[in-house]
Design a protein around this motif. Structure first.
Motif, PDB file in Angstrom:
ATOM      1  N   PRO A  97       0.833  -1.209   0.000  1.00 40.00           N
ATOM      2  CA  PRO A  97       0.000   0.000   0.000  1.00 40.00           C
ATOM      3  C   PRO A  97       0.868   1.259   0.000  1.00 40.00           C
ATOM      4  O   PRO A  97       2.014   1.248   0.440  1.00 40.00           O
ATOM      5  CB  PRO A  97      -0.796  -0.124   1.302  1.00 40.00           C
ATOM      6  CG  PRO A  97      -0.789  -1.577   1.614  1.00 40.00           C
ATOM      7  CD  PRO A  97       0.538  -2.092   1.148  1.00 40.00           C
ATOM      8  N   MET A  98       0.311   2.348  -0.515  1.00 39.44           N
ATOM      9  CA  MET A  98       1.036   3.609  -0.635  1.00 39.44           C
ATOM     10  C   MET A  98       0.884   4.428   0.643  1.00 39.44           C
ATOM     11  O   MET A  98      -0.076   5.178   0.802  1.00 39.44           O
ATOM     12  CB  MET A  98       0.528   4.389  -1.838  1.00 39.44           C
ATOM     13  CG  MET A  98       0.829   3.723  -3.163  1.00 39.44           C
ATOM     14  SD  MET A  98       0.011   4.552  -4.527  1.00 39.44           S
ATOM     15  CE  MET A  98       0.763   6.153  -4.397  1.00 39.44           C
ATOM     16  N   SER A  99       1.832   4.288   1.534  1.00 38.82           N
ATOM     17  CA  SER A  99       1.811   5.081   2.758  1.00 38.82           C
ATOM     18  C   SER A  99       2.074   6.536   2.406  1.00 38.82           C
ATOM     19  O   SER A  99       2.892   6.849   1.548  1.00 38.82           O
ATOM     20  CB  SER A  99       2.873   4.577   3.736  1.00 38.82           C
ATOM     21  OG  SER A  99       4.169   4.762   3.197  1.00 38.82           O
ATOM     22  N   GLY A 100       1.364   7.423   3.056  1.00 36.49           N
ATOM     23  CA  GLY A 100       1.591   8.852   2.848  1.00 36.49           C
ATOM     24  C   GLY A 100       0.737   9.486   1.777  1.00 36.49           C
ATOM     25  O   GLY A 100       0.713  10.705   1.653  1.00 36.49           O
ATOM     26  N   SER A 101       0.038   8.682   0.979  1.00 45.44           N
ATOM     27  CA  SER A 101      -0.779   9.232  -0.099  1.00 45.44           C
ATOM     28  C   SER A 101      -2.266   9.068   0.176  1.00 45.44           C
ATOM     29  O   SER A 101      -2.670   8.154   0.900  1.00 45.44           O
ATOM     30  CB  SER A 101      -0.434   8.551  -1.431  1.00 45.44           C
ATOM     31  OG  SER A 101       0.781   9.019  -1.945  1.00 45.44           O
TER      32      SER A 101
END
Length: 289
Positions: free
Chosen positions: A209-213
């Motif tokens: 998963p895209m952490s921070g987005s």
């Protein structure tokens, strides 16, 4: 997203970037990339201008031809985020700026501005805010959205625009949706091969998963009243059609959402020649029975 063969991104990094490698080729220098972008813009009557985006200084290409209060803004894909699957690029400037090419091909709208993503077309080291996280896992972060939104405010103040049409290519599709979710001046939204559901995207590619987005699919309620048309390539294996359908399935109200599958189009091909024709297609909300 660069041309040639597609590889999976490094699992810890910004997952909307499938790297297109150029085997046995010498990578173009930053000055060459900027000159190529200038040529695209100049040939279509655009001028390059810097815009204050708050946290980031942003590069834009602008063509203002009338005193209309309506503006069409294009936002680019994710650019050159990786060099190899385990090596982050020091500069995300796109090698194939399809978003800019779409803006240059827009012969329908009088006032067109291509708004560069943070750190795109900025020389390496020139902006201390250009941390690689902003073209990897934080590429769709609140910071990025806020900077682009600040730039839109500046454009409105400079030119007197009151209405904005947004167009986003690939990862820029995610960003135009996120921008629309926080603004009240967006008239229409168009995306081309847009990453409309980041969670579905990472699941499709079996990456982390895209952490921070932020994920546009989490904000469907904020944009459901805005007419929007999402162009999808039938042969796009970077952002495949199911990503758009996943976004649509999460919207409670769909009267204003239209998906248009373009047969034979891939992620990077099949768009430019017919783009003016696609722009003329109405982007409206369906009347309820």
């Amino acid at each position: 997203m660069e041309q040639c063969i597609v590889i999976k991104y490094w699992r810890c990094f910004f997952l909307s970037q499938l790297l297109w490698l150029l085997p046995a080729c010498t990578a173009p220098s930053f000055s060459e990339l900027l000159a190529a972008a200038d040529t695209i813009g100049n040939d279509a009557g655009f001028s390059r201008q810097a815009i204050d985006g708050g946290q980031f200084s942003l590069v834009s290409y602008q063509k203002i031809q009338s005193d209309s209060q309506e503006l069409t803004v294009y936002i680019e894909g994710d650019g050159k985020s990786l060099i190899t699957r385990t090596r982050v690029s020091l500069n995300p400037t796109p090698h194939n700026p399809l978003g800019l090419k779409l803006a240059a091909a827009d012969t329908v709208n009088d006032n067109v501005i291509y708004l560069g993503r943070p750190c795109h077309f900025i020389a390496t080291g020139a902006d201390p805010e250009c941390n690689p996280k902003y073209w990897t896992r934080y590429g769709y972060s609140a910071d990025v959205v806020a900077s682009l939104s600040t730039a839109l405010d500046q454009l409105k103040a400079d030119h007197g625009f009151t209405r904005i049409n947004l167009v986003g290519f690939s990862g820029g599709g995610a960003l135009v949706m996120l921008l629309a979710a926080k603004r009240d001046d967006i008239t229409t939204i168009r995306t081309v091969a847009g990453n409309l559901d980041v969670a579905a995207f990472t699941q499709y590619h079996k990456v982390s998963p895209m952490s921070g987005s932020l994920n546009p699919a989490d904000f469907t309620d904020k944009v459901q009243a805005i007419p929007q048309r999402h162009f999808i390539g039938s042969e796009d294996y970077v952002v495949p059609p199911q990503i758009g359908h996943s976004y649509l399935s999460q919207a409670e109200k769909t009267a204003c959402i239209s998906l248009r599958v373009i047969e034979g189009a891939t992620h990077l091909s099949g768009w430019l020649q017919s783009w003016p024709e696609y722009l003329r297609e109405p982007v409206v909300c369906k009347q309820r029975p």
